[in-house]
Design a protein around this motif. Structure first.
Motif, PDB file in Angstrom:
ATOM      1  N   ALA A 151       0.827  -1.207   0.000  1.00 21.34           N
ATOM      2  CA  ALA A 151       0.000   0.000   0.000  1.00 21.34           C
ATOM      3  C   ALA A 151       0.866   1.263   0.000  1.00 21.34           C
ATOM      4  O   ALA A 151       0.567   2.237  -0.696  1.00 21.34           O
ATOM      5  CB  ALA A 151      -0.928  -0.012   1.217  1.00 21.34           C
ATOM      6  N   ILE A 152       1.955   1.239   0.772  1.00 20.08           N
ATOM      7  CA  ILE A 152       2.858   2.398   0.809  1.00 20.08           C
ATOM      8  C   ILE A 152       3.518   2.606  -0.549  1.00 20.08           C
ATOM      9  O   ILE A 152       3.656   3.734  -1.048  1.00 20.08           O
ATOM     10  CB  ILE A 152       3.931   2.217   1.906  1.00 20.08           C
ATOM     11  CG1 ILE A 152       3.282   2.168   3.292  1.00 20.08           C
ATOM     12  CG2 ILE A 152       4.967   3.334   1.834  1.00 20.08           C
ATOM     13  CD1 ILE A 152       2.574   3.445   3.686  1.00 20.08           C
ATOM     14  N   ALA A 153       3.949   1.492  -1.179  1.00 22.04           N
ATOM     15  CA  ALA A 153       4.598   1.594  -2.481  1.00 22.04           C
ATOM     16  C   ALA A 153       3.649   2.154  -3.531  1.00 22.04           C
ATOM     17  O   ALA A 153       4.069   2.881  -4.441  1.00 22.04           O
ATOM     18  CB  ALA A 153       5.119   0.221  -2.914  1.00 22.04           C
ATOM     19  N   ALA A 154       2.370   1.823  -3.406  1.00 21.20           N
ATOM     20  CA  ALA A 154       1.388   2.322  -4.381  1.00 21.20           C
ATOM     21  C   ALA A 154       1.248   3.836  -4.314  1.00 21.20           C
ATOM     22  O   ALA A 154       0.842   4.473  -5.294  1.00 21.20           O
ATOM     23  CB  ALA A 154       0.031   1.659  -4.136  1.00 21.20           C
ATOM     24  N   ALA A 155       1.584   4.443  -3.175  1.00 25.44           N
ATOM     25  CA  ALA A 155       1.493   5.902  -3.033  1.00 25.44           C
ATOM     26  C   ALA A 155       2.586   6.636  -3.808  1.00 25.44           C
ATOM     27  O   ALA A 155       2.501   7.835  -4.023  1.00 25.44           O
ATOM     28  CB  ALA A 155       1.557   6.284  -1.555  1.00 25.44           C
ATOM     29  N   ARG A 156       3.647   5.901  -4.207  1.00 24.21           N
ATOM     30  CA  ARG A 156       4.756   6.459  -4.996  1.00 24.21           C
ATOM     31  C   ARG A 156       5.399   7.678  -4.312  1.00 24.21           C
ATOM     32  O   ARG A 156       5.705   8.669  -4.965  1.00 24.21           O
ATOM     33  CB  ARG A 156       4.288   6.827  -6.406  1.00 24.21           C
ATOM     34  CG  ARG A 156       3.777   5.643  -7.197  1.00 24.21           C
ATOM     35  CD  ARG A 156       3.418   6.022  -8.622  1.00 24.21           C
ATOM     36  NE  ARG A 156       2.939   4.874  -9.357  1.00 24.21           N
ATOM     37  CZ  ARG A 156       3.702   3.945  -9.933  1.00 24.21           C
ATOM     38  NH1 ARG A 156       5.004   4.038  -9.848  1.00 24.21           N
ATOM     39  NH2 ARG A 156       3.164   2.934 -10.597  1.00 24.21           N
ATOM     40  N   ALA A 157       5.539   7.588  -3.013  1.00 25.24           N
ATOM     41  CA  ALA A 157       6.231   8.647  -2.261  1.00 25.24           C
ATOM     42  C   ALA A 157       7.422   7.993  -1.566  1.00 25.24           C
ATOM     43  O   ALA A 157       7.262   7.298  -0.555  1.00 25.24           O
ATOM     44  CB  ALA A 157       5.297   9.279  -1.241  1.00 25.24           C
TER      45      ALA A 157
END
Length: 600
Positions: A207-213
């Motif tokens: 989920a964190i990786a999907a935020a692309r931050a």
């Protein structure tokens, strides 16, 4: 002094000391330690708040253990199980027991002696891996064994760090009825961490990786490490154990490499700060007051560890030279000893003065390690020159079609190909250690210097068709080529050249068939990179082939002037311009003119 001033002093000390110590070959860890000693209470007294700095810098140890866990994929650990748990376990057990018994004989309490023994049995992962890498010994037999021992030592620290707080005066005797509750709580938290790492952490990172931050991803990685560590602290276990468990649970995840890259800079800085704090806390006064005692303990510890390592190396199948190199690589104390002794003193398990003394001993042993290795190499070379030389092997009668001189990476691949076609060959290598090691795997190889005429005659060089020159050392390679060319002119030499200068020397002798050792593999990677960038495979291969043909022409042209540096430089510049023009012509030419462009 303000926090900003503290940070500036610490960073300044590291920036000055570490590059200096790495330049003179003593390593970054020693640079940090010396920097801390200089700015600390026993040096210039610029900083004196050692406890707070040391407490904060322990986060570096936490992150280090997380990264160690991240590297320990269960499959990899299983492959190394014999060397890690056999040789590594024996080293820690035997060395720790001998040092502990010595401590008891000198009047230490049993628990204190055991902690001292285990702490001093550990070696410096940072020091040893750096030295082995710099010397190119990581793939040698003693290099692999050293890695396995260091891996076990890193693992052995984990339970000790977890148990020490429970052994202290306030940790080992909980109120009646609370011991069972505390144990159950600890087990529940450990099981919760395992379950969370298996079922929650991967979706969390997804989920964190999907935020692309990227900065949030880094924050998430740090949160997982510190959160797990804090959970362990809440139930009376060690932060380090929690961090290590978090690393192991993520070792097989698809996010492992990215997490490692994100955590590494924080770990490096905080570990540097930890070593500086250790240097600040090192009681230099002890060395000044009792130099003979400190030096005696340092030399005694290093001699004992080296003796144990040599015996265990021989017992595990190492040749004498390999066991000796293993003993010279791991006699020093390790960075985790600082953590263990500091924690033991804080828990009342070790007298503070003894802890300070052992920290100074470990620090000096780390400082002496590069000197011990250099001195050992020097003495070994001198002994080899003056001592009895090993007799060259007697070569069996036969008519080999190929002679391979040098049985390292290059020569072994050639021999494997020949063996698949049942082509008889004779392999020679001038390293007795390499010969003994390779023979364990069933390979027939003879010990001998291929530049010796008598050995070449014994190998039937007059009957062979091909001489594969795969010797790694440039001087030995050239000498061997000269002997073969002079005495066996009909024997065709196929040579490996380390670089262009080596190739020129072989060409001077008259060697016509040679390959630079990394040239073809570099071209193959370049071709795949072009394809990965979207170029059609035939076009990529044509580009590489054209480059190769041009480079071989440049090699021949450079050989004519390689004794004149100015002309060689001019030739290289001209070749670069020609190559650029060649491909510019190719890009601008119509497709029907490809053959004409290729002929330029």
């Amino acid at each position: 002094m303000s926090l900003l001033s503290h940070a500036a002093v610490l960073l300044g000390a590291a920036v000055v000391a570490v590059p200096l110590f790495k330049r003179i070959g003593l390593g970054a860890v020693l640079g940090y330690l010396v920097a801390g000693a200089l700015i600390g209470p026993w040096g210039l007294r610029i900083l004196t708040d050692v406890e707070n700095i040391l407490h904060f810098s322990e986060l570096g140890v936490v992150l280090l253990l997380f990264l160690i866990g991240l590297e320990l994929q269960p499959s990899r650990l299983w492959v190394l199980r014999r060397a890690v748990f056999g040789l590594g376990g024996a080293q820690v057990a035997v060395t720790g027991a001998l040092i502990a018994l010595t401590g008891v004989a000198l009047g230490l309490r049993i628990d204190t002696a055991v902690i001292a023994g285990v702490g001093l049995s550990l070696s410096s992962t940072a020091f040893v891996l750096q030295i082995l890498t710099e010397k190119g010994h990581m793939q040698s037999q003693h290099g692999r064994s050293a890695f396995a021992i260091l891996l076990f030592q890193d693992l052995a620290v984990i339970p000790l760090l977890a148990v020490l707080p429970l052994l202290g005066p306030g940790g080992g005797a909980p109120a009646e009825g609370s011991a069972l509750a505390s144990s159950l709580k600890a087990v529940a938290v450990v099981l919760g961490v395992v379950a969370g790492g298996r079922y929650l952490v991967r979706p969390f990172f997804r989920a964190i990786a999907a935020a692309r931050a990227h900065e949030i991803y880094t924050a998430a990685a740090l949160l997982v490490v510190l959160g797990t560590a804090l959970l362990m602290v809440q139930v009376g276990l060690s932060m380090s154990l929690g961090a290590f468990m978090a690393g192991v649970l993520l070792a097989d995840s698809e996010y492992r490499h990215e997490i490692e890259a994100d955590i590494e800079p924080f770990k490096g800085l905080l570990m540097g700060l930890f070593f500086i704090a250790v240097g600040m806390s090192a009681n230099i006064g002890l060395l000044i007051e009792r130099p003979l005692l400190v030096l005696g303990l340092v030399l005694g510890m290093m001699a004992l560890k080296a003796a144990v390592l040599f015996v265990l190396g021989r017992a595990s199948g190492h040749a004498a030279g390999s066991a000796r190199d293993l003993a010279l690589a791991l006699p020093q104390g390790g960075e985790f000893a600082f953590v263990l002794f500091g924690l033991a003193a804080g828990q009342g398990l070790m007298d503070r003065l003894l802890s300070d003394l052992l920290v100074v001993v470990v620090t000096l042993s780390m400082a002496l390690t590069p000197l011990v290795i250099s001195l050992g190499d020097l003495l070994i070379k001198r002994w080899q020159r003056t001592g009895p030389a090993r007799e060259f092997d007697a070569i069996e009668d036969g008519d080999p079609r190929v002679i391979i001189a040098g049985y390292g990476r290059f020569g072994q691949i050639v021999s494997r190909v020949l063996r698949t076609r049942k082509i008889p060959f004779t392999a020679l290598d001038a390293s007795a250690t390499q010969v003994d090691f390779v023979r364990k795997y069933g390979n027939m190889i003879y010990y001998g210097d291929a530049s010796r005429l008598d050995l070449l005659r014994a190998a039937r060089a007059d009957k062979a068709k091909i001489f594969v020159l795969a010797i790694d050392d440039v001087a030995s390679s050239v000498k061997t080529a000269e002997v073969v060319k002079r005495h066996f002119p009909e024997l065709k030499i196929y040579a490996r050249a380390r670089n262009r200068q080596h190739a020129y020397q072989l060409m001077d002798i008259g060697v016509e068939v040679l390959e630079r050792e990394t040239f073809l593999s570099s071209l193959e990677v370049a071709a795949r990179a072009l394809e990965g960038l979207g170029m059609r495979a035939p076009d990529a291969r044509a580009t590489i082939e054209r480059f190769r043909a041009h480079d071989e022409r440049v090699l021949l042209r450079g050989h004519a002037v390689h004794h004149d540096e100015a002309k060689l430089i001019q030739s290289a510049k001209q070749a670069a311009q020609e190559l650029e023009g060649l491909f510019e012509t190719d890009e601008s030419a119509p497709s029907g003119k490809d053959d004409k462009a290729a002929a330029v």
